[in-house]
Design a protein around this motif. Structure first.
Motif, PDB file in Angstrom:
ATOM      1  N   TYR A 109       1.021  -1.369   0.299  1.00  0.00           N
ATOM      2  CA  TYR A 109       0.237  -0.071   0.193  1.00  0.00           C
ATOM      3  C   TYR A 109       1.115   1.204  -0.207  1.00  0.00           C
ATOM      4  O   TYR A 109       0.583   2.093  -0.973  1.00  0.00           O
ATOM      5  CB  TYR A 109      -0.920  -0.179   0.853  1.00  0.00           C
ATOM      6  N   LEU A 110       2.035   1.243   1.350  1.00  0.00           N
ATOM      7  CA  LEU A 110       2.994   2.384   0.830  1.00  0.00           C
ATOM      8  C   LEU A 110       3.290   3.032  -0.339  1.00  0.00           C
ATOM      9  O   LEU A 110       3.472   3.915  -1.344  1.00  0.00           O
ATOM     10  CB  LEU A 110       3.952   2.351   1.411  1.00  0.00           C
ATOM     11  N   ARG A 111       3.868   1.650  -1.549  1.00  0.00           N
ATOM     12  CA  ARG A 111       4.045   1.503  -2.533  1.00  0.00           C
ATOM     13  C   ARG A 111       3.457   1.898  -3.783  1.00  0.00           C
ATOM     14  O   ARG A 111       3.930   2.720  -4.635  1.00  0.00           O
ATOM     15  CB  ARG A 111       4.823   0.541  -2.916  1.00  0.00           C
ATOM     16  N   ASN A 112       2.396   2.192  -2.979  1.00  0.00           N
ATOM     17  CA  ASN A 112       1.026   2.408  -4.029  1.00  0.00           C
ATOM     18  C   ASN A 112       0.034   4.030  -3.788  1.00  0.00           C
ATOM     19  O   ASN A 112      -0.409   4.350  -4.452  1.00  0.00           O
ATOM     20  CB  ASN A 112      -0.326   1.355  -4.893  1.00  0.00           C
ATOM     21  N   GLY A 113       1.326   4.059  -3.236  1.00  0.00           N
ATOM     22  CA  GLY A 113       0.418   5.671  -2.907  1.00  0.00           C
ATOM     23  C   GLY A 113       0.005   6.335  -1.358  1.00  0.00           C
ATOM     24  O   GLY A 113      -0.141   7.217  -0.556  1.00  0.00           O
ATOM     25  N   ASP A 114       0.264   5.120  -0.562  1.00  0.00           N
ATOM     26  CA  ASP A 114      -0.522   5.622   0.403  1.00  0.00           C
ATOM     27  C   ASP A 114       0.498   6.270   1.270  1.00  0.00           C
ATOM     28  O   ASP A 114       1.885   5.913   1.559  1.00  0.00           O
ATOM     29  CB  ASP A 114      -1.015   4.623   1.292  1.00  0.00           C
ATOM     30  N   ASP A 115       0.076   7.428   2.482  1.00  0.00           N
ATOM     31  CA  ASP A 115       1.667   7.510   3.339  1.00  0.00           C
ATOM     32  C   ASP A 115       1.533   6.724   4.675  1.00  0.00           C
ATOM     33  O   ASP A 115       2.604   7.284   5.174  1.00  0.00           O
ATOM     34  CB  ASP A 115       0.346   9.310   3.820  1.00  0.00           C
ATOM     35  N   MET A 116       0.528   6.384   5.184  1.00  0.00           N
ATOM     36  CA  MET A 116       0.026   6.005   6.075  1.00  0.00           C
ATOM     37  C   MET A 116      -0.619   4.215   6.198  1.00  0.00           C
ATOM     38  O   MET A 116      -1.895   5.095   5.740  1.00  0.00           O
ATOM     39  CB  MET A 116      -0.520   6.969   7.661  1.00  0.00           C
ATOM     40  N   VAL A 117      -0.428   3.376   7.216  1.00  0.00           N
ATOM     41  CA  VAL A 117      -0.980   2.332   7.047  1.00  0.00           C
ATOM     42  C   VAL A 117      -0.694   1.647   8.363  1.00  0.00           C
ATOM     43  O   VAL A 117      -0.491   1.231   9.109  1.00  0.00           O
ATOM     44  CB  VAL A 117      -0.694   0.998   5.837  1.00  0.00           C
ATOM     45  N   ILE A 118      -2.873   2.082   8.924  1.00  0.00           N
ATOM     46  CA  ILE A 118      -2.947   1.216  10.500  1.00  0.00           C
ATOM     47  C   ILE A 118      -3.488   0.081  10.568  1.00  0.00           C
ATOM     48  O   ILE A 118      -4.852   0.209   9.511  1.00  0.00           O
ATOM     49  CB  ILE A 118      -3.379   2.650  10.504  1.00  0.00           C
ATOM     50  N   GLY A 119      -3.081  -1.340  10.898  1.00  0.00           N
ATOM     51  CA  GLY A 119      -4.358  -2.240  11.416  1.00  0.00           C
ATOM     52  C   GLY A 119      -4.576  -1.676  12.029  1.00  0.00           C
ATOM     53  O   GLY A 119      -5.314  -1.085  13.350  1.00  0.00           O
ATOM     54  N   SER A 120      -6.480  -2.704  11.687  1.00  0.00           N
ATOM     55  CA  SER A 120      -7.398  -2.530  12.082  1.00  0.00           C
ATOM     56  C   SER A 120      -8.433  -3.940  12.298  1.00  0.00           C
ATOM     57  O   SER A 120      -7.862  -4.822  11.638  1.00  0.00           O
ATOM     58  CB  SER A 120      -8.325  -1.573  11.168  1.00  0.00           C
ATOM     59  N   ARG A 121      -9.058  -3.843  13.915  1.00  0.00           N
ATOM     60  CA  ARG A 121      -9.461  -5.623  14.414  1.00  0.00           C
ATOM     61  C   ARG A 121     -10.599  -5.058  13.838  1.00  0.00           C
ATOM     62  O   ARG A 121     -10.983  -6.364  14.106  1.00  0.00           O
ATOM     63  CB  ARG A 121      -8.581  -5.638  14.737  1.00  0.00           C
ATOM     64  N   ALA A 122     -10.742  -4.050  13.632  1.00  0.00           N
ATOM     65  CA  ALA A 122     -12.611  -4.067  13.477  1.00  0.00           C
ATOM     66  C   ALA A 122     -13.705  -3.836  11.975  1.00  0.00           C
ATOM     67  O   ALA A 122     -14.190  -3.902  12.277  1.00  0.00           O
ATOM     68  CB  ALA A 122     -12.735  -2.730  13.814  1.00  0.00           C
ATOM     69  N   LEU A 123     -12.275  -4.443  11.148  1.00  0.00           N
ATOM     70  CA  LEU A 123     -12.635  -4.493   9.681  1.00  0.00           C
ATOM     71  C   LEU A 123     -13.241  -5.647   9.320  1.00  0.00           C
ATOM     72  O   LEU A 123     -12.570  -6.908  10.039  1.00  0.00           O
ATOM     73  CB  LEU A 123     -11.925  -4.409   8.566  1.00  0.00           C
ATOM     74  N   PRO A 124     -14.388  -6.146   8.806  1.00  0.00           N
ATOM     75  CA  PRO A 124     -14.869  -7.081   7.709  1.00  0.00           C
ATOM     76  C   PRO A 124     -14.012  -9.096   8.030  1.00  0.00           C
ATOM     77  O   PRO A 124     -14.253  -9.762   8.444  1.00  0.00           O
ATOM     78  CB  PRO A 124     -16.085  -7.275   6.940  1.00  0.00           C
ATOM     79  N   GLU A 125     -12.918  -8.174   7.398  1.00  0.00           N
ATOM     80  CA  GLU A 125     -12.013  -8.200   6.521  1.00  0.00           C
ATOM     81  C   GLU A 125     -10.813  -9.189   7.763  1.00  0.00           C
ATOM     82  O   GLU A 125      -9.924  -9.839   7.579  1.00  0.00           O
ATOM     83  CB  GLU A 125     -11.292  -8.239   5.666  1.00  0.00           C
ATOM     84  N   SER A 126     -10.648  -8.451   8.812  1.00  0.00           N
ATOM     85  CA  SER A 126      -9.927  -8.665   9.934  1.00  0.00           C
ATOM     86  C   SER A 126      -9.843 -10.231  10.316  1.00  0.00           C
ATOM     87  O   SER A 126     -10.837 -10.745  10.734  1.00  0.00           O
ATOM     88  CB  SER A 126      -9.977  -7.381  10.979  1.00  0.00           C
ATOM     89  N   GLN A 127      -9.089 -11.411  10.724  1.00  0.00           N
ATOM     90  CA  GLN A 127      -9.020 -12.114  11.401  1.00  0.00           C
ATOM     91  C   GLN A 127      -8.323 -12.354  12.992  1.00  0.00           C
ATOM     92  O   GLN A 127      -7.242 -12.207  13.151  1.00  0.00           O
ATOM     93  CB  GLN A 127      -7.778 -12.907  10.688  1.00  0.00           C
ATOM     94  N   ILE A 128      -9.816 -12.446  13.548  1.00  0.00           N
ATOM     95  CA  ILE A 128      -9.685 -12.239  14.927  1.00  0.00           C
ATOM     96  C   ILE A 128      -9.095 -13.846  15.586  1.00  0.00           C
ATOM     97  O   ILE A 128     -10.471 -13.949  15.981  1.00  0.00           O
ATOM     98  CB  ILE A 128     -10.251 -11.068  15.995  1.00  0.00           C
ATOM     99  N   GLU A 129      -7.718 -14.193  15.702  1.00  0.00           N
ATOM    100  CA  GLU A 129      -7.781 -15.899  16.642  1.00  0.00           C
ATOM    101  C   GLU A 129      -8.191 -15.821  18.112  1.00  0.00           C
ATOM    102  O   GLU A 129      -8.705 -16.827  18.228  1.00  0.00           O
ATOM    103  CB  GLU A 129      -6.154 -15.436  17.123  1.00  0.00           C
ATOM    104  N   ARG A 130      -8.037 -14.069  18.636  1.00  0.00           N
ATOM    105  CA  ARG A 130      -8.006 -15.169  19.811  1.00  0.00           C
ATOM    106  C   ARG A 130      -9.027 -13.096  20.695  1.00  0.00           C
ATOM    107  O   ARG A 130      -8.118 -12.332  20.246  1.00  0.00           O
ATOM    108  CB  ARG A 130      -6.984 -14.692  21.294  1.00  0.00           C
TER     109      ARG A 130
END
Length: 233
Positions: A109-130
């Protein structure tokens, strides 16, 4: 010069920092790009520093920054970012609740032009293991409401995940200006990024709650509220 600077803040992590460094170094050595690893010891009172020194002995691409007394996670991450030499900077929590394997997607994502990438546990695609205990989830919900009312950032579903990636040229000036030393540093950086109109992307991540949080609940709530007011005003 390294392409990636990976920063790991640590405070009293003697029980797991050795395994963390083994896994992180294994990941980095498998990459084709140049990298550096920066461990920032935030005034630990256990054997964290000694363990880190033993694990990175002979690893020219790794270094330890240690100081006393404890200043807070925000101070530790800021210290690492300002010491980083890479084009990209990523920080991971020492418990690896988000594993290093998530770095590759963030860098794309950074290489494609984003300045910051923040991990999110709340997005539907996130894998919450515990998941964290119920009381922490309820406290987080209340905190998020207060945070949004005081500071804004409604567009982000999760500001506190311990995985973030930066384009150094865009984000380093924010850290040079930042003043929050404790856990609300994430909110401060996102707030400053919004004022600078940086391009910020939330990214789904794999995440597992890890025992041993360094936040004292009631003290942490009071300090978080103070820092939110400080950021806003």
């Amino acid at each position: 010069m390294p392409e990636l600077s990976l920063i790991i803040p640590a405070y009293n992590e003697s029980a797991r920092i050795g395994l963390t460094l083994d896994r992180v170094l294994g990941y980095l050595r498998a990459q084709s790009y140049a990298w550096e690893l920066i461990i920032v010891d935030d005034g630990s009172r256990d054997d964290t520093v000694d363990i880190v020194v033993r694990h990175i002995e002979g690893v020219r691409k790794a270094k330890l920054i240690a100081y006393q007394p404890n200043r807070g996670k925000g101070f530790a991450v800021r210290t690492g970012v300002l010491a980083a030499r890479g084009e990209w900077a990523v920080f991971l929590d020492a418990d690896l609740s988000t594993p290093p394997e998530e770095i590759g997607q963030a860098l794309s994502y950074l290489r494609n032009g984003d300045d910051m990438v923040i991990g999110s546990r709340a997005l539907p695609e996130s894998q919450i293991e515990r998941r964290p205990p119920l009381y922490r989830r309820l406290a987080t919900a209340v905190f998020d409401l207060v945070k949004h009312l005081l500071v804004g950032l409604w567009q982000f579903s999760d500001t506190q995940c311990g995985f973030k990636a930066y384009r150094q040229s865009a984000v380093r000036p924010l850290y040079e200006r930042a003043v929050i030393d404790r856990f609300m540093f994430d909110v401060e950086i996102l707030y400053l990024a919004g004022r600078k109109r940086l391009k910020v992307r939330e990214m789904p991540v794999r995440w597992a709650d890890a025992a041993g949080s360094k936040v004292r609940f009631f003290e942490g709530v009071v300090n978080m509220m103070k820092d939110l007011v400080r950021i806003r005003w």
